[in-house]
Design a protein around this motif. Structure first.
Motif, mmCIF file in Angstrom:
data_model
loop_
_atom_site.group_PDB
_atom_site.id
_atom_site.type_symbol
_atom_site.label_atom_id
_atom_site.label_comp_id
_atom_site.label_asym_id
_atom_site.label_seq_id
_atom_site.Cartn_x
_atom_site.Cartn_y
_atom_site.Cartn_z
ATOM 1 N N ILE A 1 -4.995 -0.102 -4.576
ATOM 2 C CA ILE A 1 -4.780 -0.480 -5.979
ATOM 3 C C ILE A 1 -6.056 -0.324 -6.802
ATOM 4 O O ILE A 1 -6.009 0.008 -7.981
ATOM 5 N N ASP A 2 -7.219 -0.517 -6.176
ATOM 6 C CA ASP A 2 -8.487 -0.437 -6.909
ATOM 7 C C ASP A 2 -8.881 0.991 -7.266
ATOM 8 O O ASP A 2 -9.729 1.193 -8.141
ATOM 9 N N THR A 3 -8.307 1.992 -6.602
ATOM 10 C CA THR A 3 -8.649 3.385 -6.897
ATOM 11 C C THR A 3 -7.561 4.090 -7.705
ATOM 12 O O THR A 3 -7.733 5.242 -8.101
ATOM 13 N N LEU A 4 -6.468 3.403 -7.938
ATOM 14 C CA LEU A 4 -5.329 3.965 -8.659
ATOM 15 C C LEU A 4 -5.726 4.339 -10.089
ATOM 16 O O LEU A 4 -6.372 3.544 -10.772
ATOM 17 N N PRO A 5 -5.362 5.528 -10.559
ATOM 18 C CA PRO A 5 -5.660 5.872 -11.958
ATOM 19 C C PRO A 5 -5.039 4.853 -12.912
ATOM 20 O O PRO A 5 -3.890 4.447 -12.726
ATOM 21 N N GLU A 6 -5.785 4.457 -13.912
ATOM 22 C CA GLU A 6 -5.313 3.427 -14.846
ATOM 23 C C GLU A 6 -4.075 3.855 -15.625
ATOM 24 O O GLU A 6 -3.284 3.009 -16.031
ATOM 25 N N ASP A 7 -3.903 5.164 -15.833
ATOM 26 C CA ASP A 7 -2.798 5.635 -16.664
ATOM 27 C C ASP A 7 -1.545 6.010 -15.873
ATOM 28 O O ASP A 7 -0.623 6.607 -16.420
ATOM 29 N N LEU B 1 16.793 -3.535 2.303
ATOM 30 C CA LEU B 1 16.933 -2.625 1.180
ATOM 31 C C LEU B 1 15.537 -2.439 0.602
ATOM 32 O O LEU B 1 14.843 -3.420 0.316
ATOM 33 N N ILE B 2 15.111 -1.204 0.455
ATOM 34 C CA ILE B 2 13.789 -0.905 -0.094
ATOM 35 C C ILE B 2 13.945 -0.606 -1.577
ATOM 36 O O ILE B 2 14.772 0.212 -1.972
ATOM 37 N N ARG B 3 13.129 -1.276 -2.382
ATOM 38 C CA ARG B 3 13.082 -1.019 -3.823
ATOM 39 C C ARG B 3 11.665 -0.570 -4.170
ATOM 40 O O ARG B 3 10.692 -1.168 -3.706
ATOM 41 N N LYS B 4 11.603 0.476 -5.004
ATOM 42 C CA LYS B 4 10.295 0.983 -5.403
ATOM 43 C C LYS B 4 10.416 1.716 -6.727
ATOM 44 O O LYS B 4 11.499 2.159 -7.115
ATOM 45 N N SER C 1 1.869 23.667 -9.658
ATOM 46 C CA SER C 1 2.988 23.730 -8.719
ATOM 47 C C SER C 1 3.217 22.466 -7.896
ATOM 48 O O SER C 1 4.235 22.362 -7.216
ATOM 49 N N LEU C 2 2.292 21.508 -7.941
ATOM 50 C CA LEU C 2 2.424 20.312 -7.108
ATOM 51 C C LEU C 2 2.504 19.051 -7.959
ATOM 52 O O LEU C 2 1.865 18.949 -9.003
ATOM 53 N N THR C 3 3.282 18.090 -7.454
ATOM 54 C CA THR C 3 3.442 16.794 -8.119
ATOM 55 C C THR C 3 3.177 15.689 -7.115
ATOM 56 O O THR C 3 3.642 15.755 -5.980
ATOM 57 N N ILE C 4 2.431 14.685 -7.540
ATOM 58 C CA ILE C 4 2.226 13.484 -6.735
ATOM 59 C C ILE C 4 3.405 12.550 -7.012
ATOM 60 O O ILE C 4 3.715 12.266 -8.170
ATOM 61 N N GLU C 5 4.056 12.092 -5.954
ATOM 62 C CA GLU C 5 5.097 11.082 -6.082
ATOM 63 C C GLU C 5 4.474 9.768 -5.623
ATOM 64 O O GLU C 5 4.289 9.546 -4.425
ATOM 65 N N LEU C 6 4.102 8.935 -6.576
ATOM 66 C CA LEU C 6 3.452 7.662 -6.283
ATOM 67 C C LEU C 6 4.509 6.576 -6.174
ATOM 68 O O LEU C 6 5.187 6.257 -7.157
ATOM 69 N N ASP C 7 4.664 6.014 -4.980
ATOM 70 C CA ASP C 7 5.641 4.958 -4.748
ATOM 71 C C ASP C 7 4.960 3.601 -4.801
ATOM 72 O O ASP C 7 4.027 3.328 -4.042
ATOM 73 N N VAL C 8 5.435 2.761 -5.717
ATOM 74 C CA VAL C 8 4.958 1.392 -5.864
ATOM 75 C C VAL C 8 6.080 0.497 -5.344
ATOM 76 O O VAL C 8 7.118 0.329 -6.002
ATOM 77 N N PHE C 9 5.900 -0.033 -4.160
ATOM 78 C CA PHE C 9 6.946 -0.804 -3.497
ATOM 79 C C PHE C 9 7.069 -2.193 -4.109
ATOM 80 O O PHE C 9 6.085 -2.778 -4.574
ATOM 81 N N GLU C 10 8.291 -2.711 -4.076
ATOM 82 C CA GLU C 10 8.590 -4.007 -4.670
ATOM 83 C C GLU C 10 9.051 -4.979 -3.587
ATOM 84 O O GLU C 10 9.139 -4.639 -2.413
ATOM 85 N N ASP C 11 9.353 -6.192 -4.021
ATOM 86 C CA ASP C 11 9.866 -7.249 -3.141
ATOM 87 C C ASP C 11 8.876 -7.522 -2.006
ATOM 88 O O ASP C 11 7.678 -7.560 -2.253
ATOM 89 N N ASP C 12 9.366 -7.667 -0.774
ATOM 90 C CA ASP C 12 8.467 -8.061 0.310
ATOM 91 C C ASP C 12 7.590 -6.923 0.834
ATOM 92 O O ASP C 12 6.723 -7.158 1.672
ATOM 93 N N LEU C 13 7.768 -5.695 0.349
ATOM 94 C CA LEU C 13 6.862 -4.602 0.722
ATOM 95 C C LEU C 13 5.700 -4.458 -0.254
ATOM 96 O O LEU C 13 4.762 -3.696 -0.008
ATOM 97 N N ALA C 14 5.746 -5.171 -1.374
ATOM 98 C CA ALA C 14 4.618 -5.167 -2.320
ATOM 99 C C ALA C 14 3.434 -5.853 -1.649
ATOM 100 O O ALA C 14 3.643 -6.771 -0.840
ATOM 101 N N PRO C 15 2.244 -5.406 -1.858
ATOM 102 C CA PRO C 15 1.755 -4.425 -2.830
ATOM 103 C C PRO C 15 1.538 -3.027 -2.247
ATOM 104 O O PRO C 15 0.636 -2.312 -2.669
#
Length: 149
Positions: free
Chosen positions: A11-17, A81-84, A94-108
């Motif tokens: 979380i500390d290295t995640l881009p702010e935007d 059930l996984i929520r994200k 040509s490339l896309t980052i898919e950033l998954d932010v998990f919710e519920d008991d898999l957070a953070p």
């Protein structure tokens, strides 16, 4: 064929935007984990997926589901059930980052995936500096595994 690399994100290295990028709301669950048979709601789209064994490269087949079928199968899942939230962050032309932010008991938990057109591209990939540990070759961070923890 799905060919992807997967990385833990601090979380500390995640881009702010990151929240400024397109976001998909995903919930998914597993009817079976060996072989992987998954149901997913991706915004308003529903599907049933089969994934073969493998780490970086796996066969993947998706079949559309209607809402009623999805709800029916949801009563038959193994594990949680996984929520994200999945943020789609362009990496280059040509490339896309898919950033998954998990919710519920898999957070953070935060995971980034990048899909590639071929294995050579995946193996030669240099991740952005904000990516953490490469967990591509560990099944510990497959969503099917996370659903059972």
């Amino acid at each position: 064929m799905e060919i992807e690399r997967k990385y833990l994100i601090d979380i500390d290295t995640l881009p702010e935007d990151y929240q400024n990028y397109p976001c998909r709301h995903i919930e998914q669950a597993y009817l079976n984990t060996d072989p992987v048979i998954r149901i997913r709601k991706d915004n308003n789209k529903h599907e049933l997926t089969y994934k073969s064994k493998g780490l970086m490269a796996r066969e993947e087949y998706n079949l559309p589901l209607d809402e009623a079928s999805y709800q029916h199968l949801l009563t038959k899942i193994d594990g949680r059930l996984i929520r994200k939230k999945r943020y789609m962050i362009p990496l280059n032309d040509s490339l896309t980052i898919e950033l998954d932010v998990f919710e519920d008991d898999l957070a953070p938990l935060l995971l980034a995936e990048v899909e590639f057109p071929d294995e050579a591209s995946a193996l030669s990939f240099t991740p952005p500096e904000w990516f953490g540990t490469d967990v591509t070759f560990s099944s510990e961070y497959h969503n099917s595994t996370l659903s059972l923890k």
